[in-house]
Design an enzyme around this catalytic site. Structure first.
Site, PDB file in Angstrom:
ATOM      1  N   ASP A  70      -2.701-108.074  34.050  1.00 43.48           N
ATOM      2  CA  ASP A  70      -2.599-107.204  32.870  1.00 43.48           C
ATOM      3  C   ASP A  70      -1.812-107.664  31.701  1.00 43.48           C
ATOM      4  O   ASP A  70      -1.778-106.982  30.721  1.00 43.48           O
ATOM      5  CB  ASP A  70      -2.172-106.004  33.656  1.00 43.48           C
ATOM      6  N   HIS A 104       3.759-108.376  41.337  1.00 36.67           N
ATOM      7  CA  HIS A 104       2.523-108.391  42.087  1.00 36.67           C
ATOM      8  C   HIS A 104       2.723-108.073  43.437  1.00 36.67           C
ATOM      9  O   HIS A 104       3.478-108.610  43.916  1.00 36.67           O
ATOM     10  CB  HIS A 104       1.590-109.373  41.921  1.00 36.67           C
TER      11      HIS A 104
END
Ligand code: COA
Length: 379
Positions: A316, A265
């Site tokens: 996700d 991320h």
């Protein structure tokens, strides 16, 4: 920018650059904390509903009972998309990507909203309500259109999560699945200045209307480095196919400098708090359907990526197997992200309009100077 004192290499991708002030949401990447208007995401996921979060993101506070009832009524009254848009969608190639269909059909909604133009709060909020109500309708309508099925008529008695699953499948979902999906919508609602939200603010900052800003946001969300990752996680799980193949598959991918989808991320350097919930849902759906394979594979990939690269799963990663076991087609995962993120986008658009300044940064010029024009025959 000729007056630049520091190289943009230090801010490639604008990492760490503060580009706006916002009271909507905050991400603490070091500690893995996400808040919406001061409320911890875990608290909201545990106790709130998506509609309540929508109110929170638009108004900066939780609603009173009557306010929530009113918002829910205004949203559900707008579930039905304009017939003209649905008719045009029927002409789209059946092979069209759902995110492209969503981008185009959301842009078309603009023509049929006589009250949603203008950047004052009243008109912008009207557009926000219509979009929040109809994005789900457009996503499920496309699923049915491309499969040659009748579109399911809206049911105003259902909340957004339940309505989505109902208009997708044509049958009502079980309560535990609805709640799981509702929480998934809460988790995806806002994430500060992510790429698509920043896009919507840049567009809104020109005083273009809400539909234009959201259309741009959908385009940004569609990319595999942003919302498109969830679909690619499931493709990866299917491609690997077997728990025993995970280690060698990852080693090959890393040697080839390929990114493992759903991992890493730009802000979180620890566990993404949204992944904590989605991991639980992936396991729950596995237990419910008796198909633990995808959860087990995901866990093994998570462990391997931590051991090999010290990296964590993002939002996700586990949403992929959760949606898969809910029977949702792979290429609809990113549109589902939009069904939720519309709340954060429109919250940011309202905030931008409320205190607008055109967003216009500079670039550090690294090209040539003092060139003299040479006619085409002499080059
Ligand atoms: N798999 C393997 N390696 C990864 C990786 C991943 N998913 N994500 C980052 N890395 C590695 C990069 O290869 C790079 O290694 P290097 O320094 O040896 O070249 C390093 O980590 C930094 O990567 P970078 O892409 O610069 O970090 P970032 O902070 O810009 O990346 C993402 C953030 C999300 C774009 C990135 O982690 C990624 O592409 N993840 C996969 C896509 C995804 O899941 N997106 C959804 C985000 S919510």
């Amino acid at each position: 920018m000729s007056t630049a004192t520091e190289s943009t290499a230090a801010t490639a991708g604008l990492r760490g650059v503060v580009a706006a002030q916002s009271a909507i949401g905050d991400v603490n990447g070091e500690q893995g904390i996400l808040i919406y208007q001061g409320y911890d995401i875990h608290d909201l996921a545990e106790h709130s509903t998506f509609e309540e979060v929508v109110f929170l993101l638009w108004n900066g506070r939780l609603p009173e009972r009557e306010e929530l009832t009113d918002l829910k009524a205004r949203i559900s009254a707008n579930y039905e998309a304009p017939a003209e848009v649905i008719e045009l969608m029927k002409q789209f190639p059946k092979t069209a990507e759902p995110m492209d269909v969503l981008r185009t059909s959301v842009s078309m909604l603009d023509f049929y909203d006589s009250e949603g133009h203008g950047t004052d709060r009243e008109h912008a909020l009207q557009a926000a309500i219509k979009l929040t109500a109809q994005i789900g309708t457009l996503v499920t309508a496309w699923e049915r259109i491309r499969n040659g099925q009748e579109i399911v008529a809206p049911d105003k008695s259902l909340n957004i999560a339940e309505h989505f699953l109902y208009t997708l499948r044509g049958t009502k979902a079980e309560a535990d699945e609805v709640r799981m999906f509702d929480i998934a919508l809460i988790l995806h609602a806002d994430h500060e200045l992510n790429a698509s939200t920043f896009t919507t603010r840049v567009i809104a900052g020109t005083l273009a209307d809400v539909y234009g800003a959201v259309t741009g946001g959908i385009a940004a969300l569609s990319g595999p480095l942003h919302g498109g990752a969830n679909t690619n996680v499931m493709k990866m799980l299917i491609e690997i196919g077997d728990e025993d193949k995970i280690d060698s598959w990852i080693d090959t991918a890393l040697a080839e400098k390929r990114k493992i989808m759903g991992i890493g991320h730009a802000v979180y350097k620890t566990e993404d708090p949204r992944a904590t919930w989605l991991r639980k849902f992936s396991q729950q759906m596995g237990e419910k359907t008796g198909e633990m394979k995808w959860f087990n594979m995901s866990q093994k990939i998570e462990k391997a990526m931590f051991e090999k690269k010290g990296m964590y799963p993002n939002v996700d990663f586990y949403s992929a197997s959760t949606y898969y076991l809910m029977g949702i087609p792979l290429d609809q995962y990113t549109p589902i992200f939009a069904v939720s993120r519309i709340s954060g986008w429109t919250g940011h658009i309202l905030e931008q309009y409320g205190n607008n300044k055109l967003i216009r940064p500079r670039a550090e010029y690294i090209g040539a100077r003092d060139q003299k024009y040479v006619s085409i025959d002499e080059r």
